[in-house]
Design a protein around this motif. Structure first.
Motif, PDB file in Angstrom:
ATOM      1  N   MET A 302       0.840  -1.208   0.000  1.00 36.73           N
ATOM      2  CA  MET A 302       0.000   0.000   0.000  1.00 36.73           C
ATOM      3  C   MET A 302       0.873   1.255   0.000  1.00 36.73           C
ATOM      4  N   THR A 303       1.942   1.205   0.794  1.00 40.38           N
ATOM      5  CA  THR A 303       2.827   2.376   0.893  1.00 40.38           C
ATOM      6  C   THR A 303       3.517   2.650  -0.442  1.00 40.38           C
ATOM      7  N   ALA A 304       3.941   1.572  -1.121  1.00 42.84           N
ATOM      8  CA  ALA A 304       4.574   1.757  -2.431  1.00 42.84           C
ATOM      9  C   ALA A 304       3.613   2.481  -3.371  1.00 42.84           C
ATOM     10  N   GLY A 305       2.343   2.116  -3.311  1.00 48.20           N
ATOM     11  CA  GLY A 305       1.327   2.774  -4.147  1.00 48.20           C
ATOM     12  C   GLY A 305       1.230   4.257  -3.845  1.00 48.20           C
ATOM     13  N   VAL A 306       1.171   4.583  -2.550  1.00 39.73           N
ATOM     14  CA  VAL A 306       1.017   5.987  -2.166  1.00 39.73           C
ATOM     15  C   VAL A 306       2.266   6.795  -2.519  1.00 39.73           C
ATOM     16  N   LEU A 307       3.448   6.171  -2.341  1.00 41.19           N
ATOM     17  CA  LEU A 307       4.687   6.896  -2.657  1.00 41.19           C
ATOM     18  C   LEU A 307       4.813   7.153  -4.152  1.00 41.19           C
ATOM     19  N   GLU A 308       4.370   6.179  -4.935  1.00 42.40           N
ATOM     20  CA  GLU A 308       4.386   6.367  -6.380  1.00 42.40           C
ATOM     21  C   GLU A 308       3.490   7.552  -6.753  1.00 42.40           C
ATOM     22  N   ALA A 309       2.317   7.594  -6.113  1.00 43.01           N
ATOM     23  CA  ALA A 309       1.381   8.701  -6.364  1.00 43.01           C
ATOM     24  C   ALA A 309       2.009  10.026  -5.940  1.00 43.01           C
ATOM     25  N   TRP A 310       2.678   9.994  -4.791  1.00 47.92           N
ATOM     26  CA  TRP A 310       3.311  11.210  -4.270  1.00 47.92           C
ATOM     27  C   TRP A 310       4.360  11.725  -5.258  1.00 47.92           C
ATOM     28  N   GLN A 311       5.162  10.797  -5.804  1.00 44.71           N
ATOM     29  CA  GLN A 311       6.196  11.199  -6.767  1.00 44.71           C
ATOM     30  C   GLN A 311       5.564  11.751  -8.035  1.00 44.71           C
ATOM     31  N   ALA A 312       4.438  11.171  -8.424  1.00 48.42           N
ATOM     32  CA  ALA A 312       3.779  11.629  -9.652  1.00 48.42           C
ATOM     33  C   ALA A 312       3.194  13.027  -9.461  1.00 48.42           C
ATOM     34  N   ALA A 333      10.836   1.980   5.840  1.00 43.00           N
ATOM     35  CA  ALA A 333      12.110   2.292   5.190  1.00 43.00           C
ATOM     36  C   ALA A 333      11.879   3.043   3.881  1.00 43.00           C
ATOM     37  N   MET A 334      10.855   2.627   3.140  1.00 44.21           N
ATOM     38  CA  MET A 334      10.550   3.293   1.858  1.00 44.21           C
ATOM     39  C   MET A 334      10.213   4.761   2.079  1.00 44.21           C
ATOM     40  N   VAL A 335       9.400   5.037   3.103  1.00 44.90           N
ATOM     41  CA  VAL A 335       8.997   6.426   3.372  1.00 44.90           C
ATOM     42  C   VAL A 335      10.226   7.245   3.762  1.00 44.90           C
ATOM     43  N   ARG A 336      11.062   6.636   4.621  1.00 41.65           N
ATOM     44  CA  ARG A 336      12.281   7.339   5.052  1.00 41.65           C
ATOM     45  C   ARG A 336      13.161   7.656   3.846  1.00 41.65           C
ATOM     46  N   ASP A 337      13.358   6.657   2.968  1.00 39.06           N
ATOM     47  CA  ASP A 337      14.238   6.844   1.808  1.00 39.06           C
ATOM     48  C   ASP A 337      13.701   7.889   0.849  1.00 39.06           C
ATOM     49  N   GLN A 338      12.405   7.794   0.576  1.00 43.33           N
ATOM     50  CA  GLN A 338      11.866   8.628  -0.513  1.00 43.33           C
ATOM     51  C   GLN A 338      11.426  10.006  -0.061  1.00 43.33           C
ATOM     52  N   LEU A 339      10.935  10.111   1.188  1.00 47.41           N
ATOM     53  CA  LEU A 339      10.413  11.414   1.617  1.00 47.41           C
ATOM     54  C   LEU A 339      11.275  12.062   2.696  1.00 47.41           C
ATOM     55  N   GLY A 340      12.188  11.289   3.252  1.00 49.72           N
ATOM     56  CA  GLY A 340      13.057  11.829   4.289  1.00 49.72           C
ATOM     57  C   GLY A 340      12.327  12.117   5.589  1.00 49.72           C
ATOM     58  N   ILE A 341      11.174  11.482   5.808  1.00 48.18           N
ATOM     59  CA  ILE A 341      10.484  11.646   7.095  1.00 48.18           C
ATOM     60  C   ILE A 341      10.291  10.288   7.759  1.00 48.18           C
ATOM     61  N   ASP A 342      10.122  10.326   9.074  1.00 49.87           N
ATOM     62  CA  ASP A 342       9.946   9.080   9.807  1.00 49.87           C
ATOM     63  C   ASP A 342       8.464   8.782  10.011  1.00 49.87           C
ATOM     64  N   PRO A 343       7.996   7.619   9.530  1.00 51.98           N
ATOM     65  CA  PRO A 343       6.619   7.233   9.828  1.00 51.98           C
ATOM     66  C   PRO A 343       6.471   6.967  11.322  1.00 51.98           C
ATOM     67  N   HIS A 344       5.293   7.215  11.856  1.00 47.43           N
ATOM     68  CA  HIS A 344       5.046   6.969  13.271  1.00 47.43           C
ATOM     69  C   HIS A 344       4.645   5.525  13.499  1.00 47.43           C
ATOM     70  N   GLU A 345       4.916   5.075  14.722  1.00 53.52           N
ATOM     71  CA  GLU A 345       4.555   3.690  15.045  1.00 53.52           C
ATOM     72  C   GLU A 345       3.131   3.613  15.549  1.00 53.52           C
TER      73      GLU A 345
END
Ligand code: GDP
Ligand code: MN
Length: 369
Positions: A302-312, A333-345
């Motif tokens: 799901m996160t990969a989908g949202v990140l792809e949308a974010w990049q688009a 890890a994907m969110v950290r790499d691509q957006l430089g922010i830390d997802p919350h737990e």
């Protein structure tokens, strides 16, 4: 699902109940032609699902085709009780001697199917509950004569279509003593959709839920996405109905207001770009909250989908993620790499951050002004 008047009437017509002649139209010119064809004196009726159309100005009696065109011009595209009027029923005017009421319905409080009848129908029936006789269907015997015949047919329609409500109000008695269904409402039980004979309900495609809601909600529905607009400033993407509702509560509890929510469960992540575009295009959105709880649905997918949308789309607003469950480590890890922010737990942390970000954006805008 609630049917439009003309769809409900098509069902009544097939069972032999008398109706005024009528034509569905979607333009003023068609309204004029239809009215002329029906003799000029017609009722122009907005096809919306909410009740009380008459009182809201959605049912107008006119004397000629020209006036029908004028009313059609006024009604088409207007909003009646949250619904945009897309079609009208042009119906031959009937000379009414008396208005009756009859409905067959599931009464949820008692878990019973009942028939409700009254000799006083019309637009004020809701305030005349004393005048309605309610009888459980199991204990009801239709009387002899035309009124009983209509009861019998409505009960058959209710049973065969697996409806929650079949209502005729008014059942008009004409000056010639005939009984005519002037208005009809049918609400089908969605839980029975899978086994209902499609032949029983004509036009069901056109009646699909895409016909209700705001413009963006309808656009979402056409893509197979569930979007609900609420009017606050935090946009929400979450997976699953339960988590989405919990997210709404958490936002309210932390003093924020959700702008909307879109459920991104199932295969919706494949449509993440239009989904993100829809939630962010709503005026007033100031931050985005993405809340994923993985189980069968994997957080990383799901996160990969949202990140792809974010990049688009590369939107320019603060985003907060809460990610936990299956695939959480890869997703974070994907969110950290691509957006430089830390997802919350936890959801609470992400909600607090998203609400604060929206408030911050609001005060910045205030200062700029
Ligand atoms: P609702 O407000 O959504 O229930 O719309 P209805 O279709 O029931 O119409 C509202 C009211 O308009 C009815 O109760 C009638 O009193 C009146 N009405 C509708 N069509 C006609 C018609 O052909 N002739 C007359 N005289 N009244 C009509
Ligand atoms: Mn009515």
């Amino acid at each position: 699902m609630k049917l439009l008047e003309h769809q409900a009437k098509a069902i009544l017509d097939r069972s032999g109940i008398r109706l005024p002649r009528s034509i569905v139209v979607t333009s003023p010119a068609e309204a004029r032609a239809a009215a002329a064809g029906l003799g000029g004196r017609v009722a122009v009726k907005a096809q919306v699902r909410s009740g009380g159309r008459g009182k809201a100005g959605g049912v107008v009696l006119v004397d000629d085709a020209e006036a029908a065109e004028v009313e059609a011009e006024r009604l088409l595209g207007s909003v009646l009780a949250d619904e945009t009027v897309a079609s009208l029923l042009i119906e031959e005017a009937i000379d009414i001697a008396a208005e009756r009421y009859v409905a067959v319905a599931v009464e949820p409080s008692r878990g019973l199917a009942v028939i409700m009848r009254s000799d006083r129908g019309g637009v004020d029936i809701e305030s005349m509950t004393d005048a309605i006789e309610v009888t459980p269907l199991a204990a009801f015997a239709p009387e002899d004569g035309p009124r009983g015949e209509i009861d019998r047919r409505l009960i058959d329609i209710f049973t065969e279509t697996e409806a929650l409500l079949v209502e005729v109000n008014p059942l008009a008695e004409t000056t010639d003593g005939e009984l005519v269904a002037l208005d009809a409402k049918i609400e089908l039980d969605d839980a029975a959709d899978f086994r209902r004979d499609p032949e029983l309900v004509p036009d069901l495609e056109a009646a699909a839920d895409t016909a209700t809601g705001t413009e963006r909600e309808r656009a979402a529905a056409e893509l197979g996405l569930r979007l609900i607009e609420l009017g606050g400033d935090v946009a929400v993407l979450a997976n699953g109905a339960g988590l989405t509702m919990a997210t709404m509560d958490a936002i309210a509890n932390s003093g924020g207001r959700a702008a909307n929510f879109l459920e991104i469960g199932g295969d919706a992540y494949t449509k993440a770009t239009p989904a993100l575009e829809l939630v962010l295009s709503q005026p007033g959105v100031r931050s985005l909250l993405v809340n994923f709880c993985g189980a069968f649905a994997r957080c990383d997918v799901m996160t990969a989908g949202v990140l792809e949308a974010w990049q688009a789309l590369r939107p320019d607003l603060p985003v907060s993620f809460s990610i936990s469950g299956t695939g959480q480590d890869e997703a974070r890890a994907m969110v950290r790499d691509q957006l430089g922010i830390d997802p919350h737990e936890t959801m609470r942390e992400a909600v607090t951050e998203a609400v604060a970000a929206a408030a911050e954006a609001a005060s910045t805008q205030e200062v700029e002004r």
